[in-house]
Design a protein around this motif. Structure first.
Motif: not given
Ligand SMILES: Nc1ncnc2c1ncn2[C@@H]1O[C@H](COP(=O)(O)OP(=O)(O)O)[C@@H](O)[C@H]1O
Ligand SMILES: [Mg+2]
Length: 324
Positions: A77-103
């Motif tokens: 809705a306007k200004n409302v977003y959602s995401v389903h946080v699941r371990p496999p994707e979170a694992m990859r994303e968390y790494g990329i987000m916090t450590l940057r992919s290369e690192t």
């Protein structure tokens, strides 16, 4: 502003100004409903809100009449977003987000970090999910400002929520240095800061959810997680006067089912009053003088919608706003 400067009143009138609101409680007490309503209320105030769902089945997107968001952030809705946080994707994303992919690549193949992961293995799913959620709440910026004004975590039920929220403490008791420990440290600081985080416990006016809510709040308190309002959901409100009930009861066999329904409704309404008192007393007992504020009780009425969707969420949001 130090913790002591925040009066109980100030803490809760500002509920929607936090960075992270966590909604937990026994299964079926209305966590997803309340998460959706909080998001809607905040969006109405012009805030950009992300709802993070962690349960097996997405519910919040459905309440907004939208298909499941899955691991991609979707607008509900306007200004409302959602995401389903699941371990496999979170694992990859968390790494990329916090450590940057290369690192990340370099680090993951470094033995030291593999050891961190292995030591934390039982909590790995919680670590990466919480890492992703906290990152959205605190570290995701868009042109120099926070991308999200508020993150609402539609958290798992009681025991699983505690496991999720205490993962930084558990991790830090095992590992005290390295990149993950540094992350767990700032995440724990975020989670324990009442100006940024509030944990709301949902309950129903029934014995088991009420007992579980009281125990859960005691456990959260022990973990120094800031208690927000306790939400008593699906409160039955008195509907029939004594005179109306007598009139229906005198209506003979034609109205006997209606008379039973009215009696049943009033019995539920009485139970709601009784459990509201139990919870108010528990809140008072849990907030010893001089302690941080323990949050008020917010009552949300039982709704009788045939279709429990956006319409219902609007009503729940309205009730929460009124109670705040
Ligand atoms: N205030 C309310 N009045 C009536 N039904 C409600 C209310 N809040 C929630 N429900 C219904 O109760 C059920 C459980 O709510 P849900 O938000 O999915 O709980 P949880 O996320 O805690 O499992 C759903 O079917 C929902 O539609
Ligand atoms: Mg749910």
């Amino acid at each position: 502003m130090s913790e002591g400067d925040i009066s109980e009143r100030g803490l809760h009138t500002d509920l929607l100004s936090r960075r992270l609101l966590v909604v937990t409680g026994k299964g079926g007490t209305g966590k997803s409903t309340i998460s959706a309503a909080l998001a809607l209320a905040a969006a109405r105030r012009g805030k950009r809100v992300l709802v993070c769902e962690v349960s097996a089945r997405e519910r919040v997107s459905e309440l907004f009449g939208k298909p499941p968001s899955g691991p991609e952030i979707r607008e509900l809705a306007k200004n409302v977003y959602s995401v389903h946080v699941r371990p496999p994707e979170a694992m990859r994303e968390y790494g990329i987000m916090t450590l940057r992919s290369e690192t990340l690549y370099n680090l993951v193949f470094e033995r030291k970090v593999v050891r961190y992961f292995l030591r934390a293995a039982p909590s790995l799913a919680e670590i990466v999910m919480l890492g992703k959620i906290a990152w959205h709440a605190e570290k995701e910026f868009d042109r120099g400002v926070h991308k999200w004004d508020l993150v609402v975590l539609d958290a798992p039920a009681t025991g699983h929520a505690l496991a999720l929220l205490t993962v930084p403490r558990v991790f830090l008791s095992l590992v005290s240095d390295g990149p993950l420990a540094a992350d767990m440290t700032w995440i724990q600081t975020l989670l324990q800061d009442p100006t940024r985080t509030q944990v709301l416990v949902a309950s129903l006016p029934e014995e088991m959810p009420v007992n579980e809510a009281i125990e859960l709040r005691a456990a959260l308190c022990k973990e120094k997680l800031p208690l927000g309002p306790l939400v008593l959901n699906a409160v039955f409100q008195p509907r029939f006067t004594e005179a109306e009930r007598t009139a229906v009861a005198r209506g003979g066999p034609m109205l006997s089912a209606a008379a039973d329904a009215a009696d049943g409704h009033e019995a539920r309404a009485q139970m709601s009053v009784q459990y509201e008192k139990v919870l108010r007393d528990a809140i008072a007992a849990q907030s010893a003088p001089g302690q941080a504020a323990q949050g008020p009780l917010l009552c949300v009425p039982q709704l009788f919608e045939r279709q429990f969707g956006l319409n219902a969420i609007e009503k729940v949001a309205h009730a929460l706003e009124g109670a705040l």
